[in-house]
Design a protein around this motif. Structure first.
Motif, short mmCIF file in Angstrom:
data_model
loop_
_atom_site.label_atom_id
_atom_site.label_comp_id
_atom_site.label_asym_id
_atom_site.label_seq_id
_atom_site.Cartn_x
_atom_site.Cartn_y
_atom_site.Cartn_z
N PHE A 278 0.83 -1.21 0.00
CA PHE A 278 0.00 0.00 0.00
C PHE A 278 0.86 1.26 0.00
CE2 PHE A 278 -2.63 3.38 1.56
CZ PHE A 278 -3.80 3.18 0.85
N MET A 281 2.24 1.73 -3.40
CA MET A 281 1.18 2.13 -4.31
C MET A 281 0.89 3.63 -4.18
SD MET A 281 -2.83 1.53 -4.47
CE MET A 281 -2.87 2.47 -2.98
N ALA A 285 1.11 6.49 -7.05
CA ALA A 285 0.08 7.45 -7.47
C ALA A 285 0.71 8.84 -7.66
CB ALA A 285 -1.04 7.50 -6.43
N MET A 349 -1.70 0.14 -11.27
CA MET A 349 -1.10 0.49 -9.98
C MET A 349 -2.13 0.44 -8.84
SD MET A 349 -1.38 3.86 -8.46
CE MET A 349 -3.00 4.58 -8.53
N SER A 350 -3.44 0.36 -9.18
CA SER A 350 -4.45 0.29 -8.13
C SER A 350 -4.37 -1.08 -7.49
CB SER A 350 -5.85 0.48 -8.72
OG SER A 350 -5.90 1.69 -9.39
N TYR A 351 -4.03 -1.12 -6.23
CA TYR A 351 -3.60 -2.39 -5.68
C TYR A 351 -4.71 -3.41 -5.60
CZ TYR A 351 -4.05 -2.80 -0.47
OH TYR A 351 -4.42 -3.02 0.81
N ILE B 23 -5.53 12.81 -8.09
CA ILE B 23 -4.81 11.73 -7.41
C ILE B 23 -5.50 11.39 -6.09
CG2 ILE B 23 -2.60 11.14 -6.33
CD1 ILE B 23 -1.24 12.81 -8.53
N ILE B 26 -8.50 9.13 -6.71
CA ILE B 26 -8.08 7.75 -7.00
C ILE B 26 -7.69 7.04 -5.72
CG2 ILE B 26 -6.27 6.39 -8.14
CD1 ILE B 26 -6.26 8.57 -10.35
N MET B 27 -6.91 7.72 -4.88
CA MET B 27 -6.45 7.09 -3.64
C MET B 27 -7.62 6.76 -2.70
SD MET B 27 -3.23 6.57 -3.74
CE MET B 27 -2.92 6.26 -2.02
N ILE B 30 -9.37 3.66 -3.88
CA ILE B 30 -8.63 2.43 -3.60
C ILE B 30 -8.72 2.08 -2.11
CG2 ILE B 30 -6.33 1.40 -3.57
CD1 ILE B 30 -5.76 3.15 -6.10
N LEU B 31 -8.59 3.11 -1.27
CA LEU B 31 -8.70 2.90 0.17
C LEU B 31 -10.08 2.35 0.53
CD1 LEU B 31 -7.10 5.85 2.18
CD2 LEU B 31 -6.80 3.40 2.55
#
Lengths: 543, 180
Positions: A278, A281, A285, A349-351, B23, B26-27, B30-31
């Protein structure tokens, strides 16, 4: 001709010769994977071909292109002779020796391990030593680039280093960091195993060390293209660079964020924790930032050129750009491919989403589009821009160059879009043949054929590219462009820049801190997890 | 072109805000997927000795295939080896939480199951573990997706997903199938 220019010609010809051979192999590989019967197809032939294609494209084309272009920039952007030309020539010879060793081992059938170093499958030690020699040659190049910039700064105290050279040295510094991982893997693990000195190997550790190199190496290949975006494309379009500072920041961000992110290649690996996956990752980003900043700055620079040429309105400036110039055309096509390739990269890259695409054709398609497309089309444009200044000749018409660039773009889209789709359908990578009797696989057949057609278009483009380069040597016309400056001036050229934007000392400290944070524990854990070793599997027939 | 330095700086700052916002979105996505939907990569850091895999422990022949433990937990175990999976077919029920466990005695392999998001590397020295729920019944293709030698292209297995009612383990809690 100066040493630097002779060096550039030698390096670039070697790079593009390897590229042309690798294109032929690539098309044959796509043929082998299609439902059509391919000639000469055996598993051995296929994986020999994949190994040669990968080594030629990823190590020979790129390394020699970066080095040759670097020598050129060091002389022309700094306006002073290249330091240590003898060492540069020696490095070139060492590099050629390394390439020859790789060629002999690959086609001798003792190195069918593909171009990634994933033991316990292990090739002949001479394959690895050959590639280490190529890297050693590039280290000499890094030293010469750093020395060239330092020499210029001594002679020009307080003045900003020209952006093209600043970026080249950023790449050299980044490459020194990048190669630490793979060098450690090769020297401490793989080469001893290949010689038979070790019977076992810690695979979790070797994969982690290789991942250290695996992402930043892509930026090493890419930076010449970005140098062309910032310093050559605005000039070719007849405009100015929107912001010199943004250019410096971009290359500094590449240096920092391309390194502590390699573990995104290990998302599906069992030997690393979610925590470090994480963390890396998140840093990955951030590497989107320099690319997005570049898209803005270069688009703004092009808008300036378009408006200077009389373009009006919100989009009218686009039509007003001199698209007949190869550098401008290549930049436009490269940006178009960058949107697709960058979007795909965000998915990789999105884990979480990575599980959908890991080791599928999606990944192969992605790096063909972003490297083979965006990066290599700019290699072509760079070659077209600098060759007249190397030979003093230019063809009467640039039409063949434009046709070649369009063919490359069309071929790359036709190759990679169906290939992405096949990856999402579950088509996996690195296989010689598919069992088209299986109904799931049978449905993929038509799309593989479309990709194969794309490969044929790319091969035609590659052939035309070599023909176009030969034209620079044959043509009678004197190249007036040889007299024109190649590098763009900023709208507001900086008179002075802060030391942090004129060198790399501070940034090296930051890279060190980030690398310790990102890779310190994941590498060190190998020593207390003490995973059972895997038995070496040598493919060179020596046991 | 009369663009003042200040105007350039302002436009760049505006764009930097857009970049930062993009960004961030996107994060956060994903979280959210990781924390709320438990979409995380396989990362169990569990070692196993490739040299004794077939002699002792959970990857010996009689433990391979699908089994249900006393608590009802369904686990399928497979060995990936040059150039076949053992067993060649695994039987699993649809719409139930299942665990897949893999190990390799030789080189690096990897698997995906077509049409699902099951995906893992199989690294000798470590056990790879994936939790999933199969929602579609039928025979799914499970190829080896990492180059493992010249026979790599011929290395695949079948995941047979059957409706829950048809999933009938034997008395010892094991369920097997034959690849077609």
């Amino acid at each position: 001709m100066t040493h630097a220019r002779r060096l550039t010609l030698a390096h670039l010809w070697l790079a593009f010769a390897a590229f042309a051979v690798a294109c032929v192999l690539g098309v044959w590989q796509m043929w082998a994977r299609s439902p059509l019967p391919a000639p000469l197809l055996t598993a051995n032939a296929y994986f020999t071909s994949v190994t040669a294609h990968g080594v030629a494209m990823a190590y020979v084309l790129t390394t020699f292109m970066v080095m040759g272009f670097g020598y050129y920039v060091a002389e022309t952007a700094l306006g002073r002779p290249l330091p240590f030309p003898r060492i540069a020539w020696l490095a070139f010879l060492v590099g050629i020796l390394g390439v020859a060793m790789a060629v002999v081992t690959i086609f001798g059938g003792t190195a069918t391990v593909l171009f990634t170093f994933y033991p316990p499958l292990t090739a002949s030690p001479w394959f690895y030593i050959g590639l280490v020699l190529v890297v050693a040659a590039s280290w000499a190049w890094c030293g010469i680039m750093i020395a060239a910039m330092a020499g210029w700064k001594r002679e020009n105290p307080g003045r900003p280093v020209p952006l093209a050279m600043f970026a080249t040295v950023a790449n050299a510094v980044m490459w020194l960091w990048t190669t630490v991982g793979v060098s450690a893997e090769l020297v401490f693990q793989v080469i001893p195993a290949a010689f038979g000195w070790n019977l076992g190997i810690d695979v979790g550790l070797s994969r982690t060390l290789f991942s250290w190199t695996l992402h930043a190496i892509v930026y090493f290949w890419l930076i010449p293209s970005y140098i062309a975006f910032y310093t050559m494309a605005p000039q070719a379009a007849g405009g100015r660079l929107y912001s010199d500072t943004m250019g410096r920041l971009t290359f500094i961000l590449f240096l920092i964020y391309s390194l502590p992110v390699g573990m995104h290649h290990l998302f599906m690996d069992p030997q690393q924790s979610n925590a470090f996956k994480f963390l890396q990752m998140s840093l990955t980003a951030l590497v989107a930032a320099p690319t997005l900043l570049t898209v803005f700055t270069i688009t703004a620079s092009m808008e300036i050129a378009g408006r200077l040429r009389g373009g009006r309105g919100l989009f009218g400036w686009i039509a007003a750009l001199p698209w007949e110039r190869p550098m401008v055309l290549a930049t436009g096509l490269a940006f178009f491919m960058l949107w697709f390739g960058g979007g795909g990269g965000l998915i990789n890259m999105s884990y979480g989403m990575n599980a959908m695409v890991h080791n599928t054709s999606w990944v192969t398609a992605h790096f063909h589009l972003i490297f083979g497309g965006t990066v290599v089309i700019m290699y072509f444009a760079i070659a077209y821009a600098i060759w007249p200044t190397l030979t003093g000749r230019t063809p009467a018409s640039l039409k063949a160059q434009r046709v070649q660039l369009w063919l490359w773009f069309i071929g790359m889209m036709v190759l990679t879009l169906p290939w992405h789709y096949l990856g999402l359908q579950g088509q996996w990578r690195r296989v010689a043949t598919f069992n088209y009797a299986d109904p799931i696989i049978a449905a993929w057949g038509p799309w593989v054929l479309v990709s194969f057609a794309g490969g044929l278009i790319l091969l035609a483009s590659a052939g035309l590219f070599i023909w176009n380069l030969l034209e620079f040597h044959r043509a009678r016309a004197v190249a007036f462009s040889a007299l024109r400056p190649l590098y763009a001036v900023a709208v507001h050229p900086p008179a002075r820049v802060p030391a942090a934007l004129n060198g790399f000392a501070l940034w090296n400290v930051l890279v060190l801190v980030l690398m310790i944070a990102a890779y310190g524990y994941p590498i060190a854990q190998a020593f207390w997890i003490n995973a059972p070793q895997a038995i070496i599997h040598r493919v060179d027939g020596r046991g | 072109m009369a663009v003042s330095e200040e105007a350039i700086l302002r436009s760049e700052l505006r764009w930097t805000i857009v970049v930062t916002g993009t960004i961030t979105v996107i994060m956060v996505a994903i979280l959210y997927a990781g924390i709320v939907h438990h979409i995380n990569p396989p990362s169990n850091i569990e070692t196993v000795d490739p040299k004794t895999l077939h002699l002792t422990g959970e990857f010996t022949e009689e433990n391979l295939g699908t089994s249900i433990d006393a608590g009802g937990q369904i686990t399928a175990r497979m060995v990936a080896t040059q150039f076949a999976f053992q067993p060649q077919c695994i039987l699993l029920p649809a719409n139930k939480r299942v665990t897949l466990r893999f190990a390799s005695p030789d080189v690096i392999h990897g698997i995906l199951v077509t049409g699902t998001n099951v995906n893992t590397m199989i690294v000798p020295g470590y056990v790879s573990q994936v939790h999933t729920v199969f929602t579609r019944t039928g025979d799914l293709l499970m190829p080896c997706h990492e180059y493992c030698g010249l026979g790599h292209s011929q290395m695949w297995a079948t995941v047979r997903v059957v409706p829950e009612a048809e999933f009938k383990p034997d008395g010892s809690g094991r369920a097997l199938c034959d690849a077609r």
